[in-house]
Scaffold this motif. Sequence first.
Motif, PDB file in Angstrom:
ATOM      1  N   ARG A  57     -12.031 -22.541  24.844  1.00  0.00           N
ATOM      2  CA  ARG A  57     -13.269 -21.889  24.067  1.00  0.00           C
ATOM      3  C   ARG A  57     -13.833 -22.854  23.393  1.00  0.00           C
ATOM      4  O   ARG A  57     -15.060 -22.756  22.967  1.00  0.00           O
ATOM      5  N   ASP A  88     -18.142 -24.521  19.530  1.00  0.00           N
ATOM      6  CA  ASP A  88     -18.041 -23.735  20.657  1.00  0.00           C
ATOM      7  C   ASP A  88     -18.401 -24.631  22.041  1.00  0.00           C
ATOM      8  O   ASP A  88     -19.210 -25.250  22.289  1.00  0.00           O
ATOM      9  N   GLN A 120     -19.356 -24.183  24.927  1.00  0.00           N
ATOM     10  CA  GLN A 120     -20.512 -23.933  25.882  1.00  0.00           C
ATOM     11  C   GLN A 120     -21.942 -24.708  25.303  1.00  0.00           C
ATOM     12  O   GLN A 120     -22.751 -25.006  26.272  1.00  0.00           O
ATOM     13  N   TYR A 121     -21.698 -25.137  24.015  1.00  0.00           N
ATOM     14  CA  TYR A 121     -22.955 -25.942  23.797  1.00  0.00           C
ATOM     15  C   TYR A 121     -22.700 -27.160  24.214  1.00  0.00           C
ATOM     16  O   TYR A 121     -23.955 -27.804  24.366  1.00  0.00           O
ATOM     17  N   ALA A 129     -23.809 -26.425  28.502  1.00  0.00           N
ATOM     18  CA  ALA A 129     -24.965 -25.615  29.108  1.00  0.00           C
ATOM     19  C   ALA A 129     -26.149 -25.577  28.014  1.00  0.00           C
ATOM     20  O   ALA A 129     -25.953 -25.656  26.752  1.00  0.00           O
ATOM     21  N   SER A 175     -28.575 -24.649  25.120  1.00  0.00           N
ATOM     22  CA  SER A 175     -28.042 -23.526  24.414  1.00  0.00           C
ATOM     23  C   SER A 175     -29.246 -23.304  23.367  1.00  0.00           C
ATOM     24  O   SER A 175     -29.200 -24.122  22.128  1.00  0.00           O
ATOM     25  N   TRP A 185     -14.142 -25.489  34.093  1.00  0.00           N
ATOM     26  CA  TRP A 185     -13.938 -24.934  32.684  1.00  0.00           C
ATOM     27  C   TRP A 185     -13.377 -23.412  32.800  1.00  0.00           C
ATOM     28  O   TRP A 185     -14.165 -22.467  33.152  1.00  0.00           O
ATOM     29  N   PHE A 217     -13.127 -20.340  30.759  1.00  0.00           N
ATOM     30  CA  PHE A 217     -13.704 -20.275  29.582  1.00  0.00           C
ATOM     31  C   PHE A 217     -13.034 -18.907  29.287  1.00  0.00           C
ATOM     32  O   PHE A 217     -13.251 -17.688  29.796  1.00  0.00           O
ATOM     33  N   ARG A 252     -26.077 -15.761  27.462  1.00  0.00           N
ATOM     34  CA  ARG A 252     -26.457 -17.028  27.054  1.00  0.00           C
ATOM     35  C   ARG A 252     -26.476 -17.718  28.495  1.00  0.00           C
ATOM     36  O   ARG A 252     -25.897 -17.457  29.455  1.00  0.00           O
ATOM     37  N   THR A 263     -25.449 -20.515  31.226  1.00  0.00           N
ATOM     38  CA  THR A 263     -24.129 -21.087  31.677  1.00  0.00           C
ATOM     39  C   THR A 263     -24.406 -21.979  32.743  1.00  0.00           C
ATOM     40  O   THR A 263     -25.605 -22.118  33.237  1.00  0.00           O
ATOM     41  N   VAL A 280     -18.427 -23.161  35.321  1.00  0.00           N
ATOM     42  CA  VAL A 280     -17.668 -22.550  34.156  1.00  0.00           C
ATOM     43  C   VAL A 280     -17.185 -21.061  34.672  1.00  0.00           C
ATOM     44  O   VAL A 280     -17.945 -20.375  35.211  1.00  0.00           O
ATOM     45  N   TYR A 315     -15.469 -17.626  33.790  1.00  0.00           N
ATOM     46  CA  TYR A 315     -15.185 -16.953  32.476  1.00  0.00           C
ATOM     47  C   TYR A 315     -13.723 -16.205  32.643  1.00  0.00           C
ATOM     48  O   TYR A 315     -13.776 -15.393  33.555  1.00  0.00           O
TER      49      TYR A 315
END
Length: 535
Positions: free
Chosen positions: A180, A186, A188-189, A192, A194, A261, A263, A273, A275, A279, A281
């Motif tokens: 995470r 974070d 995800q920044y 992907a 952002s 990933w 996540f 947001r 992605t 990734v 989830y």
Amino acid sequence: MATCGTHTCRFTVFAVPLLLLLFTGPGLGGRVLVYPVDGSHWINMKVLVKALHARGHGVDVIRSSESWYIEEESPLYTSITIPQDKLTENFFLVYLKNYMQAQREGASAFTFLRLTSQFLSMISEAHAVNCAMLADILDQESLVRSLSEARYDLVLTDPAIATGVVLAKRLGLPVVLNVRWITSGDGQYAIAPSPLSYVPVPGSGFTDKMSFTERIRNVLFYGVVLFQERVMVGPSYDAICAKYIQGGCDVVSLIQEADIWLFRSDFVFDFPRPTMPNVVYIGGFQCWPGGLDSLPPDLEDFVGGAGEHGVIIMTLGSLVDALPDDVTEEIAGVFAKMPQKVIWRHVGQRPSTLGNNTLMVDWMPQKDLLGHPQTRVFVAHGGTNGVQEAIYYGVPVLGIPLFFDQYDNLLRLQERGAGKIIPLAEVNGPSFEKGLQEVLHQDSYRHSMQRLSRLHRDQPIPPLDLAIFWTEYVMRHKGAAHLRTEAYRMPWYAYYSVDVLVTLLAVVCVFFLSAVMMFRCLCCRGRRVSKAKQH
């Protein structure tokens, strides 16, 4: 139109993950090298290790000799223990005590600035210590040779401390992230797009609906993330890369280069947001239907005697044993007045206001208590694991955030009507009692959390099965490069098409200037012709 009967739908929900695992066989008998992060991060990594072991994979875990949570002897894995003399736990606890005191006393902006500086220094030191441990590994040629000859299929690592991805680069192995957070916030920044207009930066305390002023502050918070990444943390990894990786490397690029990933979030909990295809989830993967164990007899008797009023449970995570003494006294006094029974993880001096309805414990089986039908409210600090478990079991949360991502986690619950936040600076007897009564007796909190629970559980494949499938997918295919964007290889000006825009602007300017020059030439020529005719 064909319809799906109730029994058929139930069969489908449980058959899909079963068939998924059957078609992939009883396990590939692969070998996985795990490079975990200690503390609460190990709790969820151990869930994946246990599942991989159950599938017949051999698992080796790299751990420090001074590890807080990672056992040296385990039936699930073989440990590779690296001697280490220095850890930052004591420094962290001292910082935490000072930070909580500052919050309680309403300290000045200068004090908080000083504490923020201490926090960034602490984070920098933690990364430096772990980089030193990796250097000890890479300096041992026999150990590196042994790791290379072990023929691992992949490295499974948590990039909150990114030494695992550097080791994977050195060994030339595919990487699966249990992630995470990365070295600078974070994850995800890093992978992907952002947009800061609607993706709140961790620590900002914003939602995905920001005013103009909040969007300005969000950009400034992102500047702090970049500062941490490039100034406070980056140099430790740059030194390791320069010394041990041929051609050098950039740690953020190594993280972006990971194949899969896993996540630890989902969009029932997080704000929507952008992605990327690699990734996966897996929020709440540590929970599963029927996965609860029986409570210890003493807890079962205590919970069973709660009657119609039920039970309140309170814990502040693995790092915080107790709140400041005055806060503890006031909370205990509030609990003593409640008709509910209370189970409270508290290490330290027992408050004098403690009531007979409150059981203090050094440790509690958190998931088993959250899944118990008698549990009414979860008083928590807002750690990722606890929040995800509360969502899964449908228990509303009264949150007292302390540090890190906890306020942001609790904000997501509060925004969805499933929890309430009391800032530590505002915690006293009256505010705590008011908040607790509100979450207990306003049905909207429980209904909202149960709705989140239904949404979270309504998945064709349980998150843990999904995590194992994609891990084995990387084993079968020697990586998953086809799912990985190559954008991380691009310089920033190419990523944002600055070079294209400059080129197009230059072309337009040249065309415009050429037109102006041509027009001027024609005008000058016209004047000369006109003058010649006049003469």
